[in-house]
Scaffold this motif. Structure first.
Motif, PDB file in Angstrom:
ATOM      1  N   GLN A  11       1.717 -55.129 -50.090  1.00 48.11           N
ATOM      2  CA  GLN A  11       1.791 -53.745 -50.576  1.00 48.11           C
ATOM      3  C   GLN A  11       3.252 -53.321 -50.713  1.00 48.11           C
ATOM      4  O   GLN A  11       4.011 -53.388 -49.762  1.00 48.11           O
ATOM      5  CB  GLN A  11       1.064 -52.835 -49.587  1.00 48.11           C
ATOM      6  CG  GLN A  11       1.136 -51.353 -49.877  1.00 48.11           C
ATOM      7  CD  GLN A  11       0.548 -50.950 -51.193  1.00 48.11           C
ATOM      8  OE1 GLN A  11       1.249 -50.922 -52.195  1.00 48.11           O
ATOM      9  NE2 GLN A  11      -0.729 -50.659 -51.214  1.00 48.11           N
ATOM     10  N   PRO A  15       2.684 -44.826 -49.298  1.00 52.15           N
ATOM     11  CA  PRO A  15       1.568 -43.900 -49.405  1.00 52.15           C
ATOM     12  C   PRO A  15       2.029 -42.615 -50.092  1.00 52.15           C
ATOM     13  O   PRO A  15       3.190 -42.218 -49.954  1.00 52.15           O
ATOM     14  CB  PRO A  15       1.163 -43.632 -47.956  1.00 52.15           C
ATOM     15  CG  PRO A  15       2.188 -44.239 -47.089  1.00 52.15           C
ATOM     16  CD  PRO A  15       3.077 -45.091 -47.927  1.00 52.15           C
ATOM     17  N   TYR A  40      -0.139 -47.154 -58.238  1.00 50.10           N
ATOM     18  CA  TYR A  40      -1.563 -47.302 -58.013  1.00 50.10           C
ATOM     19  C   TYR A  40      -2.374 -47.152 -59.298  1.00 50.10           C
ATOM     20  O   TYR A  40      -2.064 -46.315 -60.138  1.00 50.10           O
ATOM     21  CB  TYR A  40      -2.060 -46.231 -57.033  1.00 50.10           C
ATOM     22  CG  TYR A  40      -1.403 -46.272 -55.684  1.00 50.10           C
ATOM     23  CD1 TYR A  40      -1.892 -47.105 -54.684  1.00 50.10           C
ATOM     24  CD2 TYR A  40      -0.302 -45.472 -55.392  1.00 50.10           C
ATOM     25  CE1 TYR A  40      -1.301 -47.144 -53.431  1.00 50.10           C
ATOM     26  CE2 TYR A  40       0.289 -45.502 -54.141  1.00 50.10           C
ATOM     27  CZ  TYR A  40      -0.209 -46.338 -53.167  1.00 50.10           C
ATOM     28  OH  TYR A  40       0.379 -46.370 -51.931  1.00 50.10           O
ATOM     29  N   TYR A  79      -3.530 -44.299 -50.663  1.00 50.06           N
ATOM     30  CA  TYR A  79      -2.945 -45.529 -50.133  1.00 50.06           C
ATOM     31  C   TYR A  79      -3.997 -46.621 -50.249  1.00 50.06           C
ATOM     32  O   TYR A  79      -5.044 -46.431 -50.864  1.00 50.06           O
ATOM     33  CB  TYR A  79      -2.509 -45.322 -48.675  1.00 50.06           C
ATOM     34  CG  TYR A  79      -1.454 -46.287 -48.177  1.00 50.06           C
ATOM     35  CD1 TYR A  79      -0.409 -46.726 -48.975  1.00 50.06           C
ATOM     36  CD2 TYR A  79      -1.499 -46.753 -46.872  1.00 50.06           C
ATOM     37  CE1 TYR A  79       0.566 -47.593 -48.496  1.00 50.06           C
ATOM     38  CE2 TYR A  79      -0.521 -47.627 -46.382  1.00 50.06           C
ATOM     39  CZ  TYR A  79       0.505 -48.040 -47.205  1.00 50.06           C
ATOM     40  OH  TYR A  79       1.459 -48.895 -46.728  1.00 50.06           O
ATOM     41  N   THR A 101      -3.161 -52.140 -43.503  1.00 52.46           N
ATOM     42  CA  THR A 101      -2.069 -51.171 -43.470  1.00 52.46           C
ATOM     43  C   THR A 101      -2.155 -50.357 -42.192  1.00 52.46           C
ATOM     44  O   THR A 101      -3.218 -50.223 -41.590  1.00 52.46           O
ATOM     45  CB  THR A 101      -2.124 -50.202 -44.674  1.00 52.46           C
ATOM     46  OG1 THR A 101      -3.420 -49.608 -44.739  1.00 52.46           O
ATOM     47  CG2 THR A 101      -1.800 -50.890 -45.975  1.00 52.46           C
TER      48      THR A 101
END
Length: 168
Positions: A11, A15, A40, A79, A101
């Motif tokens: 990732q 977020p 995203y 996220y 995460t």
């Protein structure tokens, strides 16, 4: 048929959240197109942004900056459940060797807010890795992925709206 190679994906997106976030939506991991577009739900066939625009009644955001501003203005934190994993292409069904995460930094910012999962894989992985830590159950929403062809855009907007509009 050509074999799709395995790739270790980590990732790279932070977020999206602030102290005004009212809900948290978690996906699995960024798709190939999202990684290329550096934000995203970057695949043009993914209906995530159209669904949220339909649920909120706000114009569809276009750029990554507009998308981030849209989320924050609507009280939506975003996220993924996966920090890193092995995956073939963008196939959620191929995901293995998951490192989840850490959601604690989000909740330090937002407080405890309801959590929604974009699809079954996000839901299962959250239940396996994060629910015991957060103590917050996740509501599974139908996936906005183009692979979820049984759900058209109108049905997705209706289902997502039924769950999210109570909080937004």
């Amino acid at each position: 048929m050509k074999e799709i190679p395995w790739e270790r994906v980590t990732q790279k997106f932070l977020p999206v959240c602030n102290q005004n976030s009212k809900v948290l939506i978690l996906g699995t991991a960024p798709s190939l197109k999202s990684r290329e577009n550096q934000f995203y739900y970057g695949h043009p066939q993914n209906r995530f942004w159209k669904v949220l625009a339909g649920v909120t009644g706000v114009a569809l955001p276009q750029s990554n900056e507009e998308k981030k501003a849209f989320l924050l203005a609507q009280g939506i934190a975003l996220y993924d459940v996966i920090l890193s994993c092995d995956i073939q292409g963008s196939s959620d069904s191929s995901i293995r060797n998951v490192v989840p995460t850490d959601l604690s930094t989000i909740f330090q910012t937002t407080g405890k807010i309801p959590i929604f999962g974009n699809g079954g894989t996000a839901f299962r992985l959250y239940q396996k890795h994060q629910q015991k830590i957060t103590g917050i159950p996740m509501v599974q929403l139908p996936s906005t992925s183009p692979a979820n062809a049984t759900w058209n855009l109108e049905r997705l907007i209706e289902a997502w709206g039924k769950e999210l509009q109570v909080f937004l």
